[in-house]
Design an enzyme around this catalytic site. Structure first.
Site, PDB file in Angstrom:
ATOM      1  N   ASP A   1      47.070  70.047  51.854  1.00  0.00           N
ATOM      2  CA  ASP A   1      47.155  71.292  52.620  1.00  0.00           C
ATOM      3  C   ASP A   1      46.592  72.465  51.828  1.00  0.00           C
ATOM      4  O   ASP A   1      45.963  73.367  52.392  1.00  0.00           O
ATOM      5  CB  ASP A   1      48.624  71.546  52.990  1.00  0.00           C
ATOM      6  CG  ASP A   1      48.776  72.597  54.076  1.00  0.00           C
ATOM      7  OD1 ASP A   1      47.759  73.124  54.543  1.00  0.00           O
ATOM      8  OD2 ASP A   1      49.920  72.880  54.465  1.00  0.00           O
TER       9      ASP A   1
ATOM     10  N   CYS B   1      45.948  76.802  57.520  1.00  0.00           N
ATOM     11  CA  CYS B   1      45.267  75.949  58.483  1.00  0.00           C
ATOM     12  C   CYS B   1      43.936  76.569  58.884  1.00  0.00           C
ATOM     13  O   CYS B   1      43.906  77.702  59.374  1.00  0.00           O
ATOM     14  CB  CYS B   1      46.133  75.752  59.732  1.00  0.00           C
ATOM     15  SG  CYS B   1      45.333  74.751  60.997  1.00  0.00           S
TER      16      CYS B   1
END
Length: 310
Positions: free
Chosen positions: A18, A244
């Site tokens: 991530d 994101c």
């Protein structure tokens, strides 16, 4: 399962996946491996090391299988990888991961932008991957994390009923766990308490991790609120890397160093050595020269006389 304040927490490090997915420069495979080695040396027991996606979409993860193979050299850790679809799951299982994580967004707009499927279609993807896992690697865990559970920059408000219904559908489809992700940093502690209370009431022991972002400075407060509701697994990223790429304005994850310090200062055991964790920033920064890293605890240092929970 009975949880008391003395129950240790599991810090699940998601930086190598991530954290790196939103960084423009590509970290060399050797640097990723050194970073993972340093995390393991600090006592981190669960690491999301890669995502199995087409290299054309995310060149940063082109070496996913190689990184997984390196991580598997370490004993006593759970090696995780994110998979958005069945093909990714096949490749991850072939590489030997211990756990698959899937992004299932409660926001239709974010789901279409991120994986080009609706939330309902992603539930069917969970079902297909669970069946694949059962057929060829039944010991591998499958987690369906509910993205944008607290709001979405594309859609706006996300109905809490939709979030809980989606998590329950993922468990029914074969996921072992379903946690809640504050993908864009909209959550507040009252909302976190309310939604995790509902999640645990709905799916019980299948309720998974709290994945919080610090976009608006509430990351640690939201983790503490989740802990108050019985959550004992928390995703975080060394140096606060992450965000994101398909959610505008989604900045970094909760800083692992600060999260571990908070729990250890409370007397809650993490199993992670803070000094060694601070030292794990060195291979990260060496592999991403010039990339900003964050964290209050490593900058300030440990308080005089500070002793970790045992």
């Amino acid at each position: 399962m009975s949880l008391s304040p003395e129950t240790p927490v599991l810090i699940s490090e998601v930086g190598p996946r991530d954290g790196l997915q939103s960084v423009k420069s590509t970290m060399a495979t050797a640097d990723k491996c050194r970073w993972i080695d340093a995390l393991v040396a600090a006592g981190v027991r669960e690491i999301e090391v890669a995502s199995f996606v087409p290299p054309a979409l995310l060149p940063q993860m082109a070496d996913a299988a190689e990184v997984v193979r390196h991580a598997l050299r370490h004993s006593g850790i759970t090696v995780m990888a994110l998979v958005p679809n069945r093909r990714g799951a096949e490749n991850a299982l072939k590489a030997g991961v211990h756990k698959l994580t899937m992004p299932v967004s409660a926001s239709t707009a974010h789901s279409l932008a991120n994986v080009r499927k609706t939330p309902q279609q992603m539930v069917e993807e969970v079902r297909a991957i669970a069946q694949l896992r059962d057929a060829i690697a039944p010991g591998v865990k499958l987690e369906a994390g509910i993205s944008t559970a607290f709001g979405c920059t594309l859609q706006g408000e996300v109905a809490e009923d939709d979030v809980i219904r989606l998590a329950a559908s993922c468990i029914e489809a074969g996921a072992d766990e379903s946690g809640l992700s504050d993908t864009v940093g909209y959550a507040n502690p009252a909302q976190v308490r309310r939604l995790f209370r509902r999640l645990r009431a709905e799916i019980g022991v299948h309720a998974g991790a709290a994945h919080m972002h610090n976009t608006r400075g509430l990351g640690l407060a939201n983790c503490l609120a989740a802990w108050d509701e019985g959550v004992r697994t928390f995703d975080s990223s060394l140096g606060g890397l992450g965000g994101c790429p398909y959610a505008p304005g989604a900045s970094g994850n909760v800083v692992t160093e600060d999260l571990v310090f908070m729990f250890e200062a409370m007397g809650v055991r993490t199993g992670i050595d803070l000094e060694r964790l601070f030292a794990a920033r060195a291979p990260l920064m060496a592999g991403l020269p010039g990339e900003p890293v964050y964290g209050m605890a490593p900058e300030a240092g440990l308080p005089k006389g500070f002793a970790q929970a045992r």
